[in-house]
Design a protein around this motif. Structure first.
Motif, PDB file in Angstrom:
ATOM      1  N   LYS A  40       8.389  -7.736  -1.720  1.00 19.72           N
ATOM      2  CA  LYS A  40       9.504  -8.102  -0.853  1.00 19.72           C
ATOM      3  C   LYS A  40      10.578  -8.708  -1.744  1.00 19.72           C
ATOM      4  CE  LYS A  40      10.734 -11.264   2.884  1.00 19.72           C
ATOM      5  NZ  LYS A  40      10.218 -12.331   3.760  1.00 19.72           N
ATOM      6  N   TYR A  49      14.837  -6.201   1.256  1.00 25.47           N
ATOM      7  CA  TYR A  49      14.233  -4.883   1.235  1.00 25.47           C
ATOM      8  C   TYR A  49      12.826  -4.986   0.665  1.00 25.47           C
ATOM      9  CZ  TYR A  49      15.602  -4.662  -3.714  1.00 25.47           C
ATOM     10  OH  TYR A  49      15.753  -4.922  -5.049  1.00 25.47           O
ATOM     11  N   TYR A  50      12.043  -3.944   0.880  1.00 24.20           N
ATOM     12  CA  TYR A  50      10.640  -3.919   0.490  1.00 24.20           C
ATOM     13  C   TYR A  50      10.371  -2.717  -0.403  1.00 24.20           C
ATOM     14  CZ  TYR A  50      10.005  -7.262   4.266  1.00 24.20           C
ATOM     15  OH  TYR A  50      10.089  -8.361   5.057  1.00 24.20           O
ATOM     16  N   GLU A  54       2.781   3.291  -0.301  1.00 23.10           N
ATOM     17  CA  GLU A  54       2.296   3.856   0.956  1.00 23.10           C
ATOM     18  C   GLU A  54       1.019   4.664   0.814  1.00 23.10           C
ATOM     19  OE1 GLU A  54       5.708   5.990   2.355  1.00 23.10           O
ATOM     20  OE2 GLU A  54       6.465   4.228   3.389  1.00 23.10           O
ATOM     21  N   VAL A  61       7.840   2.870  -2.865  1.00 21.87           N
ATOM     22  CA  VAL A  61       8.931   3.485  -2.129  1.00 21.87           C
ATOM     23  C   VAL A  61       9.749   2.364  -1.509  1.00 21.87           C
ATOM     24  CG1 VAL A  61       9.519   5.015  -0.212  1.00 21.87           C
ATOM     25  CG2 VAL A  61       7.519   5.496  -1.622  1.00 21.87           C
ATOM     26  N   ARG A  62      11.078   2.427  -1.657  1.00 19.92           N
ATOM     27  CA  ARG A  62      11.944   1.383  -1.116  1.00 19.92           C
ATOM     28  C   ARG A  62      12.117   1.574   0.381  1.00 19.92           C
ATOM     29  NH1 ARG A  62      17.478  -1.128  -3.424  1.00 19.92           N
ATOM     30  NH2 ARG A  62      18.161  -2.096  -1.489  1.00 19.92           N
ATOM     31  N   ARG A  63      11.969   0.477   1.114  1.00 19.33           N
ATOM     32  CA  ARG A  63      12.143   0.458   2.563  1.00 19.33           C
ATOM     33  C   ARG A  63      13.105  -0.669   2.918  1.00 19.33           C
ATOM     34  NH1 ARG A  63      10.853   5.189   3.280  1.00 19.33           N
ATOM     35  NH2 ARG A  63       8.680   5.762   3.056  1.00 19.33           N
ATOM     36  N   GLU A  64      14.084  -0.366   3.740  1.00 18.61           N
ATOM     37  CA  GLU A  64      15.045  -1.368   4.203  1.00 18.61           C
ATOM     38  C   GLU A  64      14.494  -2.062   5.435  1.00 18.61           C
ATOM     39  OE1 GLU A  64      17.872  -2.007   2.521  1.00 18.61           O
ATOM     40  OE2 GLU A  64      17.475  -0.393   1.105  1.00 18.61           O
ATOM     41  N   PRO A  67       8.934  -3.813   7.165  1.00 15.05           N
ATOM     42  CA  PRO A  67       8.095  -2.619   7.075  1.00 15.05           C
ATOM     43  C   PRO A  67       7.456  -2.308   8.422  1.00 15.05           C
ATOM     44  CG  PRO A  67       7.027  -4.477   6.029  1.00 15.05           C
ATOM     45  CD  PRO A  67       8.399  -4.938   6.419  1.00 15.05           C
ATOM     46  N   LYS A  70       1.616  -0.166  10.030  1.00 15.05           N
ATOM     47  CA  LYS A  70       0.856   1.042   9.724  1.00 15.05           C
ATOM     48  C   LYS A  70      -0.620   0.760   9.933  1.00 15.05           C
ATOM     49  CE  LYS A  70       2.034   3.724   6.563  1.00 15.05           C
ATOM     50  NZ  LYS A  70       2.273   4.472   5.371  1.00 15.05           N
TER      51      LYS A  70
END
Length: 79
Positions: A40, A49-50, A54, A61-64, A67, A70
């Motif tokens: 994070k 962003y994270y 996965e 992988v960048r995630r805005e 999250p 899952k």
């Protein structure tokens, strides 16, 4: 021969979080059983962003934003 306790065979239930504070951002590293699975990043003056692993192969992988939730996934067979 020493007996193994049940504690030796258990996996870590809670993640280990390492917080790194820098002048322009705060980085939180999340590990489970010693394996890094999420980072994070909270920059000063920017959105959080994270970086998320996965698939469990070490590729982040960048995630805005937050999250997505899952479900747990396990590898059952590999060919």
């Amino acid at each position: 021969m020493p007996e193994k306790s049940a504690k030796d065979d258990t996996v870590q239930a809670e993640p280990q979080v390492t917080i790194i504070k820098k002048a322009d951002e705060v980085i939180s590293e999340y590990r489970l059983n010693g394996k890094l699975y999420m980072i994070k990043v909270t920059p000063r003056g920017g959105p959080t962003y994270y970086m998320v692993d996965e698939t469990g192969n070490g590729q982040m992988v960048r995630r805005e934003g937050e999250p997505a939730l899952k479900p747990p996934m396990w590898v059952l067979f590999t060919f």
